[in-house]
Design a protein around this motif. Structure first.
Motif, PDB file in Angstrom:
ATOM      1  N   GLY A  70       8.012 -13.257   3.020  1.00 42.90           N
ATOM      2  CA  GLY A  70       6.819 -12.431   2.950  1.00 42.90           C
ATOM      3  C   GLY A  70       6.450 -11.917   4.338  1.00 42.90           C
ATOM      4  O   GLY A  70       6.407 -12.694   5.298  1.00 42.90           O
ATOM      5  N   MET A  72       3.624  -9.557   6.538  1.00 45.59           N
ATOM      6  CA  MET A  72       2.369  -8.817   6.584  1.00 45.59           C
ATOM      7  C   MET A  72       2.618  -7.460   7.228  1.00 45.59           C
ATOM      8  O   MET A  72       2.997  -7.379   8.397  1.00 45.59           O
ATOM      9  CB  MET A  72       1.320  -9.582   7.401  1.00 45.59           C
ATOM     10  CG  MET A  72       0.831 -10.874   6.768  1.00 45.59           C
ATOM     11  SD  MET A  72       0.035 -10.662   5.154  1.00 45.59           S
ATOM     12  CE  MET A  72      -1.193  -9.417   5.514  1.00 45.59           C
ATOM     13  N   LEU A 104       1.276  -7.266   1.787  1.00 42.13           N
ATOM     14  CA  LEU A 104       2.167  -8.420   1.885  1.00 42.13           C
ATOM     15  C   LEU A 104       3.430  -8.063   1.107  1.00 42.13           C
ATOM     16  O   LEU A 104       3.416  -7.995  -0.114  1.00 42.13           O
ATOM     17  CB  LEU A 104       1.512  -9.676   1.316  1.00 42.13           C
ATOM     18  CG  LEU A 104       2.370 -10.942   1.289  1.00 42.13           C
ATOM     19  CD1 LEU A 104       2.936 -11.263   2.664  1.00 42.13           C
ATOM     20  CD2 LEU A 104       1.555 -12.130   0.751  1.00 42.13           C
ATOM     21  N   ALA A 122      -2.558 -12.268   9.778  1.00 42.77           N
ATOM     22  CA  ALA A 122      -2.719 -12.986   8.515  1.00 42.77           C
ATOM     23  C   ALA A 122      -4.188 -13.040   8.091  1.00 42.77           C
ATOM     24  O   ALA A 122      -5.106 -12.976   8.915  1.00 42.77           O
ATOM     25  CB  ALA A 122      -2.183 -14.410   8.663  1.00 42.77           C
ATOM     26  N   TYR A 126      -3.932 -13.785   1.486  1.00 41.27           N
ATOM     27  CA  TYR A 126      -2.498 -13.467   1.415  1.00 41.27           C
ATOM     28  C   TYR A 126      -1.658 -14.744   1.401  1.00 41.27           C
ATOM     29  O   TYR A 126      -0.569 -14.771   0.816  1.00 41.27           O
ATOM     30  CB  TYR A 126      -2.086 -12.591   2.596  1.00 41.27           C
ATOM     31  CG  TYR A 126      -2.688 -11.212   2.593  1.00 41.27           C
ATOM     32  CD1 TYR A 126      -2.200 -10.217   1.751  1.00 41.27           C
ATOM     33  CD2 TYR A 126      -3.755 -10.903   3.430  1.00 41.27           C
ATOM     34  CE1 TYR A 126      -2.750  -8.946   1.752  1.00 41.27           C
ATOM     35  CE2 TYR A 126      -4.310  -9.626   3.433  1.00 41.27           C
ATOM     36  CZ  TYR A 126      -3.814  -8.662   2.599  1.00 41.27           C
ATOM     37  OH  TYR A 126      -4.357  -7.397   2.600  1.00 41.27           O
ATOM     38  N   ASN A 130       1.427 -15.711  -1.014  1.00 42.44           N
ATOM     39  CA  ASN A 130       2.687 -16.096  -0.381  1.00 42.44           C
ATOM     40  C   ASN A 130       3.122 -17.476  -0.843  1.00 42.44           C
ATOM     41  O   ASN A 130       4.302 -17.728  -1.103  1.00 42.44           O
ATOM     42  CB  ASN A 130       2.518 -16.093   1.141  1.00 42.44           C
ATOM     43  CG  ASN A 130       3.828 -16.250   1.882  1.00 42.44           C
ATOM     44  OD1 ASN A 130       4.550 -15.308   2.122  1.00 42.44           O
ATOM     45  ND2 ASN A 130       4.145 -17.484   2.262  1.00 42.44           N
ATOM     46  N   TYR A 137       6.659 -16.884   5.871  1.00 41.18           N
ATOM     47  CA  TYR A 137       5.516 -15.996   6.102  1.00 41.18           C
ATOM     48  C   TYR A 137       5.553 -15.463   7.522  1.00 41.18           C
ATOM     49  O   TYR A 137       5.368 -16.206   8.494  1.00 41.18           O
ATOM     50  CB  TYR A 137       4.218 -16.760   5.845  1.00 41.18           C
ATOM     51  CG  TYR A 137       2.968 -15.916   5.917  1.00 41.18           C
ATOM     52  CD1 TYR A 137       2.749 -14.890   5.002  1.00 41.18           C
ATOM     53  CD2 TYR A 137       1.997 -16.145   6.889  1.00 41.18           C
ATOM     54  CE1 TYR A 137       1.595 -14.118   5.050  1.00 41.18           C
ATOM     55  CE2 TYR A 137       0.837 -15.388   6.952  1.00 41.18           C
ATOM     56  CZ  TYR A 137       0.640 -14.368   6.022  1.00 41.18           C
ATOM     57  OH  TYR A 137      -0.499 -13.608   6.084  1.00 41.18           O
ATOM     58  N   HIS A 139       4.049 -12.895  10.443  1.00 37.39           N
ATOM     59  CA  HIS A 139       2.798 -12.228  10.780  1.00 37.39           C
ATOM     60  C   HIS A 139       2.616 -12.230  12.292  1.00 37.39           C
ATOM     61  O   HIS A 139       3.362 -12.891  13.028  1.00 37.39           O
ATOM     62  CB  HIS A 139       1.617 -12.931  10.101  1.00 37.39           C
ATOM     63  CG  HIS A 139       1.437 -14.363  10.536  1.00 37.39           C
ATOM     64  ND1 HIS A 139       0.454 -14.774  11.416  1.00 37.39           N
ATOM     65  CD2 HIS A 139       2.155 -15.487  10.231  1.00 37.39           C
ATOM     66  CE1 HIS A 139       0.554 -16.084  11.617  1.00 37.39           C
ATOM     67  NE2 HIS A 139       1.578 -16.541  10.910  1.00 37.39           N
TER      68      HIS A 139
END
Length: 371
Positions: A70, A72, A104, A122, A126, A130, A137, A139
């Motif tokens: 994922g 951002m 996302l 972030a 989100y 996620n 993740y 970001h």
């Protein structure tokens, strides 16, 4: 002479019976002889065919549950044009400060995407979307609440502030709209994370999928498809949707393309074009309503991600009145037909989810133009 005539007649009967037998055999085994798709498709078995767990694409054989990534991606107008969004299998779009939408974008581990971004910070909600995919993740920093949450949950956290090797800054663009990553770099980041902290759980659940069925008015196929998701006469006239996040330039349009049976994305009346010229198209577009609350003077928001709420799901040129449900942070967000309560099967391919505070004031459903 009579005996010869009888023999010829008997031979003719035998030949006729053989021809009939061959014809019956060929009809009975026509699917095997001609391959999938031969004859009436209603008799073709597809339940043995595997699907990709994230996209629903048909596969020749089952695969292990892929790792999901994922990222951002910002959608401030100064970040345009973006990169890599057209390749995302699943995207969730929701407002941040000033009601400016942020994205996302989810990718599956086998994808090769060379440039994704610009990558931004972030927010807590989100992380809930996620987390349901056990996704890596990526970001660049985050709000205080988001960073605090990342310290205590089990997210595979790839923050550019402490993992700058897995991102780069494009000197041709101004900060903070200039941070990018790629699938190759994110895979390297995951390897480093695992070497330091060990392997993390990857046990997310797939959606229910189906093949797309374009709406051919009057055909058996269209009637059957419409029957699965409600009344065809009410649904077939709804072709697209407009989402008003914060007025211009954050007016989002999804316009139905009947020839390809997809929805094409527009921003502020223009095609949403990527840096490489690619356009964004989706096989499913969901608009879901949830509670939102402004928390501070900066405009940071609390967005409810669990429980349930109203939604509209666009697929196959129709809109389905739906309910979204997500019982906990780690449980998969799913969509159900409101009247029947049945889970809605998503079209295989790409899905975009638009999160809004109201389906009434922020969303306009496009009616099909009548000739």
């Amino acid at each position: 002479m009579l005996s010869l005539k009888l023999n010829n007649r008997i031979k003719g009967v035998i030949v006729g019976l053989l021809v009939l037998a061959v014809a019956l055999f060929a009809f009975a085994f026509r699917g095997f002889l001609l391959g999938p798709g031969a004859g009436d498709q209603e008799f073709v078995e597809t339940d043995r065919v595997s699907r990709h767990p994230l996209s629903g694409a048909l596969l020749d054989e089952a695969i292990e549950l892929p790792r999901v990534y994922g990222v951002m991606v910002e959608n401030h107008f100064e970040s345009w044009p973006q990169s890599g969004l057209e390749e995302a299998v699943l995207v969730v779009e929701a407002p941040v400060e000033g009601r400016i939408p942020r994205l996302l974008a989810f990718y599956s581990e086998e994808q090769e995407v060379e440039k994704i971004g610009p990558v931004r910070s972030a927010r807590p909600y989100y992380l809930d979307w996620n987390g349901e995919l056990d996704a890596v993740y990526a970001h660049v920093g985050g709000s205080p609440d988001a960073l605090e949450l990342l310290q205590v949950d089990d997210t595979i956290d790839i923050n550019e502030f402490s993992n700058e090797w897995f991102f780069w800054r494009d000197e041709a663009r101004s900060a903070p709209h200039n941070v990018y990553t790629s699938m190759d770099l994110l895979e390297q980041a995951l390897d480093r994370f695992v070497s330091r902290f060990g392997a993390q759980e990857n046990g997310w659940e797939s959606w229910k999928f189906k093949d797309d069925v374009p709406p051919v008015v009057g055909s058996r196929q269209s009637e059957a498809s419409a029957g699965e998701n409600g009344n065809e006469e009410k649904e077939k006239e709804k072709r697209g949707v407009t989402i008003d996040f914060a007025g211009s330039p954050y007016l989002i349009d999804w316009k139905y393309q009947m020839e390809a049976n997809v929805y094409r994305r527009f921003q502020d009346g223009e095609l949403h074009e990527m840096e490489n010229g690619a356009l964004i198209e989706a096989n499913n577009v969901v608009v879901m309503e949830t509670d939102m609350e402004i928390l501070d003077a900066v405009g940071r928001r609390h967005v409810r991600t669990t429980g349930e709420g109203d939604a509209l799901l666009f697929q196959d040129g129709r809109v389905i009145t739906a309910t979204w449900k997500k019982t906990t942070r780690s449980v998969r967000l799913r969509f159900y037909e409101r009247e029947s309560g049945e889970e809605i099967a998503m079209n295989a391919g790409k899905t975009w989810i638009e999160v809004v505070p109201s389906l009434e004031g922020d969303v306009t459903v496009e009616e099909e133009e009548q000739e």
